[in-house]
Design an enzyme around this catalytic site. Structure first.
Site, PDB file in Angstrom:
ATOM      1  N   ASP A 158       0.836  -1.194   0.000  1.00  0.00           N
ATOM      2  CA  ASP A 158       0.000   0.000   0.000  1.00  0.00           C
ATOM      3  C   ASP A 158       0.880   1.257   0.000  1.00  0.00           C
ATOM      4  OD1 ASP A 158      -2.275   1.829   0.825  1.00  0.00           O
ATOM      5  OD2 ASP A 158      -3.276  -0.096   1.086  1.00  0.00           O
ATOM      6  N   HIS A 189      -3.624   5.920   3.788  1.00  0.00           N
ATOM      7  CA  HIS A 189      -4.410   4.805   3.255  1.00  0.00           C
ATOM      8  C   HIS A 189      -3.899   3.463   3.765  1.00  0.00           C
ATOM      9  CE1 HIS A 189      -5.706   1.944   0.058  1.00  0.00           C
ATOM     10  NE2 HIS A 189      -6.770   2.720  -0.012  1.00  0.00           N
ATOM     11  N   SER A 344     -11.212  -0.482  -1.202  1.00  0.00           N
ATOM     12  CA  SER A 344      -9.988  -0.551  -0.397  1.00  0.00           C
ATOM     13  C   SER A 344     -10.287  -0.938   1.036  1.00  0.00           C
ATOM     14  CB  SER A 344      -9.284   0.812  -0.371  1.00  0.00           C
ATOM     15  OG  SER A 344      -8.403   0.966  -1.434  1.00  0.00           O
TER      16      SER A 344
END
Length: 397
Positions: A158, A189, A344
């Site tokens: 990520d 994120h 996600s």
């Protein structure tokens, strides 16, 4: 005699065509100029591979001298469970030479890869954990097996992870960085997804070990080649630590279709790492996205608190399962929290449940099938040809 000569010429021409590697030239505005991924045929030895790289480097240098090209040449090689290849920055003449090498299987453009997250909604309720541990919606308690992923390593591929966040204390290490020289999560994120798959408070597999693998920048983008390099590192690391068969990998990212990206995640899965992938947020058929379209991995679409397909979620026959993805509260860099929506957020729920199943004795090869067997058929309006099954951890509730 003349007929035999013509046939011979024809057969030679066919052989020449067969020897030429296939070029996946799909175009698109996400193509990185003059950047390519080259994949070798199965069975190419390490020696032949190194010989090929040396030959390509020599050809590139020669073409660069002749034409004044500013291309950089070979960059990184990968070997994921015997699947060999490399990426680089080449001019057209060098690519022509590569395509004519009978050891090459295919070549494709390197492309931009981005996050599969959408918006932030402050002060939203935490509901995903309660949903995946109950057959009926509306429950806030998270019920789970006490093993909680213990002994399983989860690779978060990520934007990086805040390894100092209290959610991960004592269970996390930094792995590698294929995108820049900043070994932090400047985006948030990656920390959020890690909080969902293995955070102490917000996570599914609360006792799993975590490895931060950074392949996307603080701006949320990277390249297919960078993602493949990260996956290659994960397989090598898991093998070196005896973790194959006891590992999972979360990919809350994606881009347009890439055979190389799909092949990379397939080889990782075959090597003994359970791979969970976000379906994408374009409200379209996920068959057009990678690595979501790889049949070997577990592809997660996003659902809402009301058991409806999230408006943004991709769909299609390639979807394996739905999981909570709208308004998910999880960890943020600096010790805080934030709420995000996207496939996600669905993928790490799947990854965490997968890690928990592995800890309970389910084989990596059977995890996704097991999820689908026990999932709840409750999703309304899942999309054309799409499963209506919602992730469930089998808690019995």
């Amino acid at each position: 005699m003349g007929c035999i000569k013509v046939i011979s010429v024809f057969l030679a021409a066919v052989a020449a065509v067969d020897a030429r590697a296939f070029f996946h030239n799909r175009g698109g505005n996400d193509v990185i100029p003059n950047s390519y991924i080259v994949v070798m045929k199965d069975g190419v030895t390490a020696e032949d591979f190194e010989s090929h790289i040396s030959s390509v480097s020599a050809t590139h240098n020669l073409n660069k001298a002749k034409r004044g090209s500013e291309t950089a040449g070979h960059k990184d090689s990968f070997d994921i469970n015997g699947w060999r290849g490399y990426n680089g920055h080449f001019d057209e003449a060098t690519i022509e030479s590569i395509l004519n090498d009978d050891k090459v299987k295919y070549v494709e453009h390197d492309r931009v890869v981005k996050l599969a997250a959408l918006v932030t909604q402050p002060n939203a309720p935490t509901w995903g954990l309660g949903r995946v541990s109950h057959k009926a919606k509306g429950n806030k308690d998270f019920v789970y097996d006490s093993s909680a992923g213990q002994g399983v390593t989860i690779y978060g591929v990520d934007t990086g992870i805040d390894i100092n966040h209290p959610e991960f204390r004592g269970r996390i290490r930094w792995g590698t960085n294929t995108v820049d020289n900043d070994n932090t999560d400047g985006n948030g994120h990656g920390t959020h997804t890690a909080g969902t798959f293995a955070g102490t408070t917000y996570g599914v597999a609360k006792k799993a070990n975590i490895v931060a693998v950074k392949v996307l920048s603080a701006g949320g983008s990277g390249s297919t080649a960078g993602v493949i390099k990260g996956i290659d590192w994960c397989v090598t690391d898991a093998r070196s630590k005896g973790a194959l068969g006891k590992a999972a990998l979360n990919l809350s990212l994606g881009g347009s279709f890439s055979q190389a990206n799909n092949d990379a995640v397939t080889r990782a899965q075959e090597a003994g790492i359970f791979v969970a992938v976000a379906a994408g947020n374009d409200n379209r058929d996920a068959k057009n996205s990678s690595p979501a379209s790889a049949p070997a991995v577990c592809t997660a679409a996003s659902s809402t608190i009301d058991d409806v397909k999230s408006s943004f979620s991709n769909w299609g026959t390639i979807i394996d399962i739905y999981a909570p993805g709208s308004s998910i509260l999880s960890a943020a860099p600096g010790g805080g929290t934030r709420t995000l929506s996207g496939t996600s957020m669905a993928s790490p729920h799947v990854c965490g449940v997968g890690a928990a199943m592995i800890a309970q004795g389910v084989s990596v090869a059977q995890v996704c099938n097991r999820m689908k067997q026990i999932a709840n058929a409750v999703i309304r309006n899942p999309g054309t040809g799409t499963t209506n099954r919602l992730l469930y951890n089998g808690s019995g509730q």
